[in-house]
Design a protein around this motif. Structure first.
Motif, PDB file in Angstrom:
ATOM      1  N   ARG A 205     -16.422  77.969 -22.741  1.00 56.11           N
ATOM      2  CA  ARG A 205     -16.160  77.996 -21.301  1.00 56.11           C
ATOM      3  C   ARG A 205     -16.949  79.145 -20.689  1.00 56.11           C
ATOM      4  O   ARG A 205     -16.409  80.196 -20.353  1.00 56.11           O
ATOM      5  CB  ARG A 205     -14.669  78.174 -21.049  1.00 56.11           C
ATOM      6  CG  ARG A 205     -13.836  76.937 -21.398  1.00 56.11           C
ATOM      7  CD  ARG A 205     -12.374  77.273 -21.282  1.00 56.11           C
ATOM      8  NE  ARG A 205     -11.533  76.076 -21.307  1.00 56.11           N
ATOM      9  CZ  ARG A 205     -10.317  76.050 -21.835  1.00 56.11           C
ATOM     10  NH1 ARG A 205      -9.804  77.133 -22.377  1.00 56.11           N
ATOM     11  NH2 ARG A 205      -9.612  74.942 -21.814  1.00 56.11           N
ATOM     12  N   VAL A 206     -18.227  78.940 -20.537  1.00 55.95           N
ATOM     13  CA  VAL A 206     -19.127  80.008 -20.117  1.00 55.95           C
ATOM     14  C   VAL A 206     -18.738  80.555 -18.754  1.00 55.95           C
ATOM     15  O   VAL A 206     -18.679  81.778 -18.546  1.00 55.95           O
ATOM     16  CB  VAL A 206     -20.579  79.490 -20.100  1.00 55.95           C
ATOM     17  CG1 VAL A 206     -21.520  80.549 -19.538  1.00 55.95           C
ATOM     18  CG2 VAL A 206     -21.011  79.088 -21.503  1.00 55.95           C
ATOM     19  N   ASP A 207     -18.460  79.659 -17.809  1.00 56.87           N
ATOM     20  CA  ASP A 207     -18.201  80.118 -16.448  1.00 56.87           C
ATOM     21  C   ASP A 207     -16.963  80.996 -16.353  1.00 56.87           C
ATOM     22  O   ASP A 207     -16.873  81.869 -15.479  1.00 56.87           O
ATOM     23  CB  ASP A 207     -18.065  78.923 -15.498  1.00 56.87           C
ATOM     24  CG  ASP A 207     -17.069  77.881 -16.001  1.00 56.87           C
ATOM     25  OD1 ASP A 207     -16.761  77.877 -17.208  1.00 56.87           O
ATOM     26  OD2 ASP A 207     -16.602  77.068 -15.181  1.00 56.87           O
ATOM     27  N   LEU A 210     -18.126  84.704 -17.237  1.00 54.73           N
ATOM     28  CA  LEU A 210     -19.230  85.348 -16.520  1.00 54.73           C
ATOM     29  C   LEU A 210     -18.788  86.538 -15.677  1.00 54.73           C
ATOM     30  O   LEU A 210     -19.530  87.528 -15.566  1.00 54.73           O
ATOM     31  CB  LEU A 210     -19.965  84.315 -15.654  1.00 54.73           C
ATOM     32  CG  LEU A 210     -20.794  83.288 -16.432  1.00 54.73           C
ATOM     33  CD1 LEU A 210     -21.504  82.347 -15.473  1.00 54.73           C
ATOM     34  CD2 LEU A 210     -21.794  83.976 -17.355  1.00 54.73           C
ATOM     35  N   TRP A 249     -23.346  75.122 -23.530  1.00 54.58           N
ATOM     36  CA  TRP A 249     -22.718  74.835 -22.242  1.00 54.58           C
ATOM     37  C   TRP A 249     -23.326  75.746 -21.182  1.00 54.58           C
ATOM     38  O   TRP A 249     -23.258  76.976 -21.287  1.00 54.58           O
ATOM     39  CB  TRP A 249     -21.217  75.094 -22.312  1.00 54.58           C
ATOM     40  CG  TRP A 249     -20.453  74.059 -23.063  1.00 54.58           C
ATOM     41  CD1 TRP A 249     -20.076  74.102 -24.372  1.00 54.58           C
ATOM     42  CD2 TRP A 249     -19.945  72.823 -22.555  1.00 54.58           C
ATOM     43  NE1 TRP A 249     -19.381  72.981 -24.714  1.00 54.58           N
ATOM     44  CE2 TRP A 249     -19.273  72.172 -23.623  1.00 54.58           C
ATOM     45  CE3 TRP A 249     -19.988  72.209 -21.308  1.00 54.58           C
ATOM     46  CZ2 TRP A 249     -18.656  70.934 -23.469  1.00 54.58           C
ATOM     47  CZ3 TRP A 249     -19.376  70.974 -21.152  1.00 54.58           C
ATOM     48  CH2 TRP A 249     -18.719  70.350 -22.228  1.00 54.58           C
ATOM     49  N   PRO A 251     -23.272  76.402 -17.003  1.00 58.41           N
ATOM     50  CA  PRO A 251     -22.645  76.029 -15.728  1.00 58.41           C
ATOM     51  C   PRO A 251     -23.620  75.271 -14.827  1.00 58.41           C
ATOM     52  O   PRO A 251     -24.783  75.659 -14.683  1.00 58.41           O
ATOM     53  CB  PRO A 251     -22.260  77.377 -15.113  1.00 58.41           C
ATOM     54  CG  PRO A 251     -22.075  78.281 -16.291  1.00 58.41           C
ATOM     55  CD  PRO A 251     -23.121  77.849 -17.287  1.00 58.41           C
ATOM     56  N   GLY A 252     -23.133  74.172 -14.245  1.00 62.04           N
ATOM     57  CA  GLY A 252     -23.962  73.378 -13.358  1.00 62.04           C
ATOM     58  C   GLY A 252     -24.766  72.296 -14.045  1.00 62.04           C
ATOM     59  O   GLY A 252     -25.424  71.490 -13.379  1.00 62.04           O
ATOM     60  N   PRO A 254     -23.712  69.524 -16.480  1.00 61.36           N
ATOM     61  CA  PRO A 254     -22.651  68.860 -17.252  1.00 61.36           C
ATOM     62  C   PRO A 254     -23.231  67.935 -18.311  1.00 61.36           C
ATOM     63  O   PRO A 254     -24.335  67.392 -18.149  1.00 61.36           O
ATOM     64  CB  PRO A 254     -21.898  68.064 -16.189  1.00 61.36           C
ATOM     65  CG  PRO A 254     -22.926  67.775 -15.142  1.00 61.36           C
ATOM     66  CD  PRO A 254     -23.824  68.983 -15.115  1.00 61.36           C
ATOM     67  N   ASP A 475     -11.936  67.703 -18.014  1.00 63.09           N
ATOM     68  CA  ASP A 475     -13.181  66.936 -18.006  1.00 63.09           C
ATOM     69  C   ASP A 475     -13.121  65.768 -18.979  1.00 63.09           C
ATOM     70  O   ASP A 475     -13.685  64.701 -18.727  1.00 63.09           O
ATOM     71  CB  ASP A 475     -14.367  67.833 -18.334  1.00 63.09           C
ATOM     72  CG  ASP A 475     -14.670  68.824 -17.223  1.00 63.09           C
ATOM     73  OD1 ASP A 475     -14.336  68.521 -16.054  1.00 63.09           O
ATOM     74  OD2 ASP A 475     -15.230  69.893 -17.517  1.00 63.09           O
TER      75      ASP A 475
END
Length: 494
Positions: A205-207, A210, A249, A251-252, A254, A475
């Protein structure tokens, strides 16, 4: 917990690598990096690229020459990691692997006791650590009675109580509900801000991370070592497309999704009626529940940690008896075995209801990946030729062929998850009960697993299957057009 009590650690790796004694390929190879004291690092890479191996090495728990082979050098504060064990705190992918004592308070206190912390100070640290991670349960609560998400908080509390100079987190939010993810992320952020401890976190879950980290390091796996290193803005913005194509992964960007269901759902194969579930005979943690499990669709079970989702899944699968109410199989599924799955023999369950438990290690029985795939098929006494054909097909489909002769316990968390899914698929059950099926997956293997579940749902290779998916991954449910049942539970939420 103050900065004065914590001295942050520095890390140096020069051409470092590790090969498990039971495997020919290196789990990590040619890793070269330097992390300054107090840095906050997000360690990324595709599933199987060696991220967990690096964390275990930094914590000094990989073992000696009898367990594997090491190349290059790895130092924590200028010394081998084994010499800095009291300065590092590790939270592993599987929180069950870290619960060593029977009661919550004792388990959190365990690391402090090993460090020789004065008795009176230990218990103030225990209370503080539990409060930081948001685990609001009595100190005498049994660790075995906690949900998977609660166990994850427990493991983090145990690490924080030691006040480490190096905090190592391996998928720390993997089994947490969305609220819990934010709570744990914020708790870690507060701890490293107050203590100055060095942080290395592995997380898909990178986002989520951050806002906390100031550096991203990407492992390429195999002989590639470190393939990207820099600030999050530089690494993810400038090289995002390249990294995403390799399974990271970003973000942005998918991953791909399957198409909508091909057919309308069929008649129910399983039904729960006024069902109450629990691990103990007379203690319900969730219910009453009424639901139907139908071929041609995915039933998503959601809810907060501790709501009883995994307990419900095991009860539907015939692994736990109902506390009250009943689970009834349709005649098409029961086929002479009787309507109550809990009364079926193990061989009768194999081809009817397949189960993937939340913790992969709880299902691993054999000494090699190939043998693990064959356990269920051999229990069904299938011909050797069919066992071999099914096994090879699944090894390829789940990207495990190169690990066929490896010991399952040396696999990464994501690889173990794919192995347990493959072992379930090998017996071709009509109902599939999956607890956190995408745990530990990179973007590529996530998409492939979701596609496999969609094919089961749609009957791409046989009759449509009924799928129950317990997950916090919204998701996944969206990608599979799942019908969602939210469980509120009667137990302690966490």
């Amino acid at each position: 917990m103050t900065a004065a009590e914590t001295r942050p650690c520095g890390i140096l790796a020069e051409g470092w690598g590790w090969r498990y004694g039971t495997r020919l390929a290196w789990a990590a190879q040619d890793v070269t990096l330097s992390i300054r004291p107090g840095e906050r690092v997000l360690l990324l890479g595709a599933s199987g690229s060696g991220k967990s191996t690096v964390l275990q090495a930094l914590a000094g728990v990989l073992g000696g020459e009898d367990e594997g082979e090491q190349a290059g050098r790895l130092l924590v504060d200028g010394a081998p990691p084994e010499a800095a064990r009291g300065r590092t705190g590790l939270v592993q992918q599987d929180p069950d692997a870290q619960a060593v004592l029977a009661r919550v308070g004792d388990d959190v206190a365990f690391g402090c006791e090993n460090l020789g912390v004065p008795h009176d100070e230990i218990w103030s640290r225990v209370q503080e650590a539990l409060a930081i991670v948001g685990l609001d349960v009595p100190l005498d609560r049994s660790t075995s009675a906690l949900s998977g998400g609660q166990k994850q908080r427990l493991a983090l509390a145990g690490a924080l109580a030691m006040r480490p100079g190096l905090l190592l987190l391996d998928e720390p939010t993997a089994n947490l509900d969305p609220e819990g993810v934010v709570e744990v992320r914020d708790a870690v952020s507060r701890v490293v801000a107050h203590t100055g401890a060095t942080l290395v976190v592995v997380e898909h879950r990178v986002d989520v991370w951050l806002p906390v980290v100031d550096r991203v390091i990407v492992l390429g796996g195999g002989q590639q070592g470190v393939v990207a290193d820099g600030t999050p803005e530089v690494v993810l913005a400038r090289r995002g497309a390249e990294l995403a194509s390799g399974g990271v992964w970003v973000p942005g960007i998918p991953p791909r999704r399957p198409g909508p269901p091909r057919h309308a759902p069929g008649a129910p194969l399983l039904a729960a009626e006024a069902l109450q579930v629990g691990r103990l005979r007379d203690t319900a943690v969730a219910g009453p529940v009424d639901l139907e499990v139908r071929p041609g669709e995915v039933l998503g079970i959601t809810g907060r940690n501790g709501a009883g989702k995994s307990t419900l899944a095991r009860t539907l699968a015939g692994l736990l008896p109902p506390v009250d109410g009943r689970v009834a199989a349709a005649p098409e599924l029961a086929a002479g075995a009787g309507p109550a799955p809990i009364r079926w023999r193990s061989r009768e369950i194999l081809t009817r209801i397949g189960t993937v438990l939340q913790s992969p290690d709880h299902q691993l029985l054999a000494n090699t990946v190939r043998a693990e795939l064959e356990v269920g098929m051999r229990a069904l006494r299938l011909p050797d030729a069919e066992i071999s054909a099914r096994g090879e097909e699944l090894l390829a489909a789940l990207r495990l062929a190169h690990l066929a002769d490896a010991n399952p316990h040396t696999l990464s968390g994501g690889e173990k998850r794919r192995l347990t899914v493959a072992a379930m698929l090998a017996t071709r059950p009509r109902v599939c009960v999956l607890d956190e099926p995408t745990f530990g997956q990179d973007a590529t293997t996530w998409a492939e697993l979701v596609d496999i579940i969609a094919r089961l749902r749609d009957g791409a290779d046989a009759a449509p299957s009924a799928v129950v998916a317990v997950t916090h991954d919204a998701d996944v449910l969206a990608a599979l057009d799942a019908r969602v049942h939210r469980l509120d539970g009667a137990g302690v939420l966490g």
